[in-house]
Scaffold this motif. Sequence first.
Motif, PDB file in Angstrom:
ATOM      1  N   TYR A 139       0.816  -1.218   0.000  1.00 45.52           N
ATOM      2  CA  TYR A 139       0.000   0.000   0.000  1.00 45.52           C
ATOM      3  C   TYR A 139       0.849   1.268   0.000  1.00 45.52           C
ATOM      4  O   TYR A 139       0.614   2.196  -0.785  1.00 45.52           O
ATOM      5  N   LYS A 140       1.884   1.320   0.838  1.00 48.17           N
ATOM      6  CA  LYS A 140       2.650   2.558   0.975  1.00 48.17           C
ATOM      7  C   LYS A 140       3.449   2.891  -0.276  1.00 48.17           C
ATOM      8  O   LYS A 140       3.889   4.024  -0.461  1.00 48.17           O
ATOM      9  N   ASP A 141       3.613   1.908  -1.162  1.00 46.62           N
ATOM     10  CA  ASP A 141       4.377   2.138  -2.384  1.00 46.62           C
ATOM     11  C   ASP A 141       3.538   2.726  -3.517  1.00 46.62           C
ATOM     12  O   ASP A 141       4.076   3.057  -4.574  1.00 46.62           O
ATOM     13  N   PHE A 201     -11.308  -1.357   2.324  1.00 46.57           N
ATOM     14  CA  PHE A 201     -12.311  -2.399   2.593  1.00 46.57           C
ATOM     15  C   PHE A 201     -13.091  -2.106   3.866  1.00 46.57           C
ATOM     16  O   PHE A 201     -14.327  -2.233   3.886  1.00 46.57           O
ATOM     17  N   ASP A 202     -12.401  -1.743   4.938  1.00 40.78           N
ATOM     18  CA  ASP A 202     -13.080  -1.502   6.208  1.00 40.78           C
ATOM     19  C   ASP A 202     -14.118  -0.385   6.091  1.00 40.78           C
ATOM     20  O   ASP A 202     -15.204  -0.468   6.661  1.00 40.78           O
ATOM     21  N   LYS A 203     -13.780   0.661   5.339  1.00 36.23           N
ATOM     22  CA  LYS A 203     -14.718   1.764   5.169  1.00 36.23           C
ATOM     23  C   LYS A 203     -15.963   1.300   4.427  1.00 36.23           C
ATOM     24  O   LYS A 203     -17.083   1.630   4.801  1.00 36.23           O
ATOM     25  N   TRP A 204     -15.761   0.519   3.344  1.00 36.97           N
ATOM     26  CA  TRP A 204     -16.921   0.026   2.587  1.00 36.97           C
ATOM     27  C   TRP A 204     -17.778  -0.902   3.437  1.00 36.97           C
ATOM     28  O   TRP A 204     -19.008  -0.797   3.440  1.00 36.97           O
ATOM     29  N   TYR A 205     -17.136  -1.772   4.199  1.00 36.48           N
ATOM     30  CA  TYR A 205     -17.899  -2.766   4.949  1.00 36.48           C
ATOM     31  C   TYR A 205     -18.574  -2.185   6.188  1.00 36.48           C
ATOM     32  O   TYR A 205     -19.529  -2.753   6.710  1.00 36.48           O
ATOM     33  N   GLY A 206     -18.094  -1.035   6.641  1.00 41.34           N
ATOM     34  CA  GLY A 206     -18.687  -0.413   7.829  1.00 41.34           C
ATOM     35  C   GLY A 206     -17.914  -0.677   9.098  1.00 41.34           C
ATOM     36  O   GLY A 206     -18.422  -0.427  10.201  1.00 41.34           O
ATOM     37  N   ASN A 207     -16.669  -1.154   8.966  1.00 32.96           N
ATOM     38  CA  ASN A 207     -15.824  -1.382  10.141  1.00 32.96           C
ATOM     39  C   ASN A 207     -15.153  -0.086  10.582  1.00 32.96           C
ATOM     40  O   ASN A 207     -15.171   0.926   9.874  1.00 32.96           O
ATOM     41  N   GLU A 208     -14.513  -0.132  11.734  1.00 33.30           N
ATOM     42  CA  GLU A 208     -13.713   0.998  12.209  1.00 33.30           C
ATOM     43  C   GLU A 208     -12.567   1.259  11.228  1.00 33.30           C
ATOM     44  O   GLU A 208     -11.942   0.327  10.725  1.00 33.30           O
ATOM     45  N   ILE A 209     -12.276   2.528  10.948  1.00 26.62           N
ATOM     46  CA  ILE A 209     -11.170   2.893  10.078  1.00 26.62           C
ATOM     47  C   ILE A 209      -9.914   3.076  10.926  1.00 26.62           C
ATOM     48  O   ILE A 209      -9.901   3.889  11.860  1.00 26.62           O
ATOM     49  N   LEU A 210      -8.871   2.341  10.616  1.00 24.38           N
ATOM     50  CA  LEU A 210      -7.618   2.408  11.359  1.00 24.38           C
ATOM     51  C   LEU A 210      -6.731   3.528  10.827  1.00 24.38           C
ATOM     52  O   LEU A 210      -6.980   4.097   9.763  1.00 24.38           O
ATOM     53  N   ASP A 211      -5.678   3.824  11.577  1.00 20.20           N
ATOM     54  CA  ASP A 211      -4.637   4.726  11.077  1.00 20.20           C
ATOM     55  C   ASP A 211      -4.054   4.126   9.799  1.00 20.20           C
ATOM     56  O   ASP A 211      -3.853   2.912   9.707  1.00 20.20           O
ATOM     57  N   GLU A 212      -3.795   4.974   8.812  1.00 21.69           N
ATOM     58  CA  GLU A 212      -3.330   4.477   7.510  1.00 21.69           C
ATOM     59  C   GLU A 212      -2.083   3.615   7.619  1.00 21.69           C
ATOM     60  O   GLU A 212      -1.861   2.720   6.802  1.00 21.69           O
ATOM     61  N   ARG A 213      -1.255   3.869   8.617  1.00 21.19           N
ATOM     62  CA  ARG A 213      -0.015   3.104   8.763  1.00 21.19           C
ATOM     63  C   ARG A 213      -0.267   1.642   9.094  1.00 21.19           C
ATOM     64  O   ARG A 213       0.644   0.812   8.976  1.00 21.19           O
ATOM     65  N   VAL A 232      -7.836  -1.809  -0.305  1.00 26.25           N
ATOM     66  CA  VAL A 232      -6.846  -1.667   0.767  1.00 26.25           C
ATOM     67  C   VAL A 232      -7.272  -2.501   1.972  1.00 26.25           C
ATOM     68  O   VAL A 232      -8.402  -2.369   2.454  1.00 26.25           O
ATOM     69  N   VAL A 233      -6.362  -3.361   2.448  1.00 29.85           N
ATOM     70  CA  VAL A 233      -6.676  -4.229   3.583  1.00 29.85           C
ATOM     71  C   VAL A 233      -5.554  -4.160   4.620  1.00 29.85           C
ATOM     72  O   VAL A 233      -4.421  -3.813   4.306  1.00 29.85           O
ATOM     73  N   LYS A 234      -5.911  -4.528   5.831  1.00 27.97           N
ATOM     74  CA  LYS A 234      -4.972  -4.493   6.946  1.00 27.97           C
ATOM     75  C   LYS A 234      -3.874  -5.544   6.784  1.00 27.97           C
ATOM     76  O   LYS A 234      -2.687  -5.236   6.850  1.00 27.97           O
ATOM     77  N   ARG A 235      -4.275  -6.762   6.570  1.00 25.40           N
ATOM     78  CA  ARG A 235      -3.287  -7.842   6.505  1.00 25.40           C
ATOM     79  C   ARG A 235      -3.877  -9.051   5.796  1.00 25.40           C
ATOM     80  O   ARG A 235      -5.051  -9.375   5.970  1.00 25.40           O
ATOM     81  N   VAL A 236      -3.064  -9.724   4.995  1.00 32.43           N
ATOM     82  CA  VAL A 236      -3.466 -10.969   4.341  1.00 32.43           C
ATOM     83  C   VAL A 236      -2.959 -12.140   5.163  1.00 32.43           C
ATOM     84  O   VAL A 236      -1.828 -12.125   5.657  1.00 32.43           O
ATOM     85  N   GLU A 237      -3.800 -13.153   5.321  1.00 31.98           N
ATOM     86  CA  GLU A 237      -3.449 -14.297   6.155  1.00 31.98           C
ATOM     87  C   GLU A 237      -2.986 -15.514   5.357  1.00 31.98           C
ATOM     88  O   GLU A 237      -1.988 -16.136   5.688  1.00 31.98           O
ATOM     89  N   SER A 238      -3.732 -15.862   4.293  1.00 25.85           N
ATOM     90  CA  SER A 238      -3.434 -17.124   3.628  1.00 25.85           C
ATOM     91  C   SER A 238      -4.241 -17.239   2.346  1.00 25.85           C
ATOM     92  O   SER A 238      -5.098 -16.397   2.057  1.00 25.85           O
ATOM     93  N   ILE A 239      -3.936 -18.265   1.583  1.00 24.92           N
ATOM     94  CA  ILE A 239      -4.799 -18.703   0.484  1.00 24.92           C
ATOM     95  C   ILE A 239      -5.269 -20.104   0.823  1.00 24.92           C
ATOM     96  O   ILE A 239      -4.459 -20.979   1.139  1.00 24.92           O
ATOM     97  N   VAL A 240      -6.580 -20.333   0.783  1.00 25.71           N
ATOM     98  CA  VAL A 240      -7.127 -21.636   1.163  1.00 25.71           C
ATOM     99  C   VAL A 240      -8.179 -22.076   0.153  1.00 25.71           C
ATOM    100  O   VAL A 240      -8.726 -21.263  -0.589  1.00 25.71           O
ATOM    101  N   ASN A 241      -8.451 -23.359   0.143  1.00 26.51           N
ATOM    102  CA  ASN A 241      -9.574 -23.901  -0.622  1.00 26.51           C
ATOM    103  C   ASN A 241     -10.829 -23.893   0.252  1.00 26.51           C
ATOM    104  O   ASN A 241     -10.794 -24.373   1.393  1.00 26.51           O
ATOM    105  N   ILE A 242     -11.914 -23.355  -0.281  1.00 27.08           N
ATOM    106  CA  ILE A 242     -13.195 -23.382   0.421  1.00 27.08           C
ATOM    107  C   ILE A 242     -14.202 -24.063  -0.499  1.00 27.08           C
ATOM    108  O   ILE A 242     -14.701 -23.444  -1.451  1.00 27.08           O
ATOM    109  N   PRO A 243     -14.508 -25.331  -0.274  1.00 25.66           N
ATOM    110  CA  PRO A 243     -15.481 -26.020  -1.122  1.00 25.66           C
ATOM    111  C   PRO A 243     -16.855 -25.374  -1.013  1.00 25.66           C
ATOM    112  O   PRO A 243     -17.264 -24.939   0.076  1.00 25.66           O
ATOM    113  N   PRO A 244     -17.598 -25.278  -2.115  1.00 29.07           N
ATOM    114  CA  PRO A 244     -18.925 -24.642  -2.086  1.00 29.07           C
ATOM    115  C   PRO A 244     -19.880 -25.254  -1.074  1.00 29.07           C
ATOM    116  O   PRO A 244     -20.707 -24.548  -0.501  1.00 29.07           O
ATOM    117  N   ASP A 245     -19.762 -26.569  -0.834  1.00 27.25           N
ATOM    118  CA  ASP A 245     -20.717 -27.220   0.065  1.00 27.25           C
ATOM    119  C   ASP A 245     -20.445 -26.921   1.536  1.00 27.25           C
ATOM    120  O   ASP A 245     -21.180 -27.370   2.415  1.00 27.25           O
TER     121      ASP A 245
END
Length: 314
Positions: A60-62, A90-102, A120-133
């Motif tokens: 983001y900062k770049d 993302f947080d602003k769109w979803y209605g969450n608290e807005i954090l400091d940009e840093r 723009v997101v705070k942090r990415v955790e992982s990539i996972v498979n989520i089956p539709p069922d």
Amino acid sequence: MEKYNEGIEGIAAEEEDEELDLVALVTANANDTSQYLIFEGSDTQLYAKNVSKIEELLVYKDIDMVRTHGNDLILGTADIRGNMTTIVNFDKWYGNEILDEREYELIILAHYGGHRLGIVVKRVESIVNIPPDTMTDNSENDEKTSFITKVNIGQKSQMCIIFDSDKMLLDIFDTIDAKAMEDTKAIQKVDTEKMVLFADDSKFIRKMAEGLFAKMGLKYRMYENGQLLIDDLKNMAPEEIALFITDLEMPVMGGRDVIDNIRTNKKYNGVNIIVHTNMANANMGDSLIGAGAQRIIGKVNMFALGESIKEMIV
């Protein structure tokens, strides 16, 4: 999927001046429509976005961005690889608290509905498979949520929200709905008594499609997931069906399984399939055509969908 998790676990610990190429992480499994990027909101809740709609991750900062004034949702516009890209928090769109940009580390660069969007997101955790069922529809409880599920992150099972990307697109670009309907004015009616079967979990997309079908004078049935469409086939003869139209990312049964179910039944060999999706991965498109779909149309482009229906209908 273990190697993909290993490749992205601890992504926040990467050197901040390095660009994070998500495409490289998912290329080997690009045809898996059940792959999701998991990220954390300001509320520490986990959220998910299908990787088929993602081009890459950026620090983001770049990003050099021109700030927008007078718009509650859009942060600004950035030049990303020669493409002017709308940037949203993302947080602003979803209605969450807005954090400091840093505290915001990454931008998820998405390309869908004919628009490039940097989320723009705070942090990415992982990539996972989520089956539709394993997904449960949650749209009645929260219009910005498609469904909820559980994911395993670092040996821990946690609740996760798969947000409605189509709702985000329509909220950010608030003229899309009106433009889509305006574009359908020139589409002519189709002379057929057969039925169009349409599956999409987003109520916003179903509403837009219903408006298009009404203008075209089509008979149709709408389904909130692929399983409902497949189950309903027993209630009609193959010769009553004019066309199948399916989204890819749906709970219970996704679009790829819908195609497989239809194409394994020779009764429907003469009926075309349109995939209506906002995926960004070209390799996945080739795979869908190979599986038996005839055409792939981007969502919210109702004119293109209408023209394709006229060509594909049997």
